[in-house]
Design a protein around this motif. Sequence first.
Motif, short mmCIF file in Angstrom:
data_model
loop_
_atom_site.label_atom_id
_atom_site.label_comp_id
_atom_site.label_asym_id
_atom_site.label_seq_id
_atom_site.Cartn_x
_atom_site.Cartn_y
_atom_site.Cartn_z
N HIS A 66 0.82 -1.21 0.00
CA HIS A 66 0.00 0.00 0.00
C HIS A 66 0.86 1.27 0.00
CE1 HIS A 66 -3.97 -1.85 0.44
NE2 HIS A 66 -3.35 -2.80 1.12
N SER A 67 0.18 2.40 -0.13
CA SER A 67 0.88 3.69 -0.20
C SER A 67 1.65 4.00 1.08
CB SER A 67 -0.11 4.82 -0.51
OG SER A 67 -1.10 4.90 0.50
N VAL A 107 -6.83 -1.53 -5.57
CA VAL A 107 -6.36 -2.84 -5.12
C VAL A 107 -6.55 -2.89 -3.60
CG1 VAL A 107 -4.40 -4.42 -4.97
CG2 VAL A 107 -4.66 -2.97 -6.99
N ASP A 108 -7.20 -3.93 -3.13
CA ASP A 108 -7.43 -4.13 -1.70
C ASP A 108 -8.01 -2.88 -1.04
OD1 ASP A 108 -7.44 -5.53 0.75
OD2 ASP A 108 -5.43 -4.78 1.26
N GLY A 109 -8.93 -2.23 -1.75
CA GLY A 109 -9.63 -1.07 -1.19
C GLY A 109 -8.92 0.26 -1.34
N GLU A 110 -7.70 0.30 -1.82
CA GLU A 110 -6.98 1.57 -1.98
C GLU A 110 -6.97 1.97 -3.46
OE1 GLU A 110 -2.88 3.89 -0.77
OE2 GLU A 110 -3.02 1.75 -0.36
N THR A 111 -7.40 3.20 -3.72
CA THR A 111 -7.53 3.68 -5.10
C THR A 111 -6.41 4.66 -5.44
OG1 THR A 111 -9.92 3.41 -5.00
CG2 THR A 111 -9.07 4.84 -6.73
N ALA A 112 -5.78 4.43 -6.58
CA ALA A 112 -4.75 5.33 -7.08
C ALA A 112 -5.42 6.55 -7.72
CB ALA A 112 -3.88 4.61 -8.11
N ASP A 113 -4.79 7.70 -7.56
CA ASP A 113 -5.30 8.96 -8.13
C ASP A 113 -4.38 9.37 -9.28
OD1 ASP A 113 -6.15 11.51 -8.75
OD2 ASP A 113 -6.18 12.22 -6.67
N GLU A 114 -4.87 9.21 -10.49
CA GLU A 114 -4.04 9.52 -11.67
C GLU A 114 -3.61 10.98 -11.72
OE1 GLU A 114 -4.88 7.11 -15.47
OE2 GLU A 114 -6.84 7.42 -14.52
N ILE A 138 -2.57 -17.71 -15.26
CA ILE A 138 -2.00 -18.06 -13.96
C ILE A 138 -1.73 -19.56 -13.88
CG2 ILE A 138 -2.90 -16.10 -12.70
CD1 ILE A 138 -5.23 -17.78 -11.78
N ALA A 139 -0.70 -19.89 -13.11
CA ALA A 139 -0.34 -21.29 -12.89
C ALA A 139 -0.14 -21.50 -11.39
CB ALA A 139 0.94 -21.64 -13.65
N ASP A 140 -0.26 -22.71 -10.97
CA ASP A 140 -0.14 -23.07 -9.56
C ASP A 140 1.22 -22.63 -9.01
OD1 ASP A 140 -1.33 -24.31 -7.29
OD2 ASP A 140 0.09 -25.97 -7.53
N GLY A 141 1.20 -21.97 -7.85
CA GLY A 141 2.42 -21.60 -7.16
C GLY A 141 2.99 -20.24 -7.52
N GLU A 142 2.38 -19.54 -8.44
CA GLU A 142 2.93 -18.24 -8.83
C GLU A 142 2.64 -17.19 -7.76
OE1 GLU A 142 2.98 -18.36 -13.66
OE2 GLU A 142 1.11 -17.72 -12.71
N GLN A 143 3.52 -16.17 -7.73
CA GLN A 143 3.35 -15.07 -6.79
C GLN A 143 3.30 -13.76 -7.56
OE1 GLN A 143 6.04 -14.82 -3.46
NE2 GLN A 143 5.41 -12.74 -2.98
N TYR A 144 2.31 -12.95 -7.23
CA TYR A 144 2.13 -11.64 -7.85
C TYR A 144 2.21 -10.59 -6.77
CZ TYR A 144 0.51 -14.36 -11.79
OH TYR A 144 0.44 -15.26 -12.81
N GLU A 145 2.58 -9.38 -7.20
CA GLU A 145 2.64 -8.26 -6.26
C GLU A 145 2.11 -7.01 -6.94
OE1 GLU A 145 6.28 -5.81 -4.54
OE2 GLU A 145 6.10 -7.77 -3.56
N PHE A 146 1.21 -6.33 -6.25
CA PHE A 146 0.77 -5.00 -6.67
C PHE A 146 1.39 -4.01 -5.71
CE2 PHE A 146 -3.00 -6.51 -9.17
CZ PHE A 146 -2.80 -5.71 -10.28
N THR A 147 2.15 -3.07 -6.26
CA THR A 147 2.81 -2.05 -5.43
C THR A 147 2.26 -0.68 -5.80
OG1 THR A 147 4.82 -3.38 -5.38
CG2 THR A 147 5.03 -1.05 -4.74
N PHE A 148 1.77 0.04 -4.80
CA PHE A 148 1.28 1.39 -5.01
C PHE A 148 2.46 2.28 -5.35
CE2 PHE A 148 -0.20 5.60 -3.92
CZ PHE A 148 -1.56 5.59 -4.26
#
Length: 152
Positions: A66-67, A107-114, A138-148
């Motif tokens: 998150h931010s 993402v997860d309730g937090e909105t980016a302000d363009e 997507i495939a089993d075991g993969e990891q993703y990350e969203f970064t503000f």
Amino acid sequence: MNENERNAQQMNRGETGKSIKTGRRLPIIIGTSIAVLLIAVMTILYINTRPDTQAGTKEISLVVVHSDETSKEFDIKTDEEYLQGALQKEGLIEGTEGEYGLYVLTVDGETADETKEQWWCLTKNGEAHMLGVGETPIADGEQYEFTFTTGW
């Protein structure tokens, strides 16, 4: 005037019939053939290089940074084949559909302000990811990350 001179005059005026008309059509026929061939080649390349999907149940993880730099991890079990479907089913992402797919704004309730140059950066297994969530199989075991992220 002899016959050769008459033929030359007719050719200059375009009165010879088939030879002039065929000559004008030839570039059109060649151009159309090349365009059809290019479309066929591009279609074959797309079909052979698109990412494969994995059927069945998969477990993936998503880390959201998150931010305020706090992070939260989600373990997701899904039958979806693409990341967008899995994350939307969990209620983790929202955005706007555009010509390139879903543009993730929340993402997860937090909105980016363009207007403040804020956006969500997606990585897969720790590396920069160039596909949108709708095009990411997507495939089993993969990891993703969203970064503000702030700043273009």
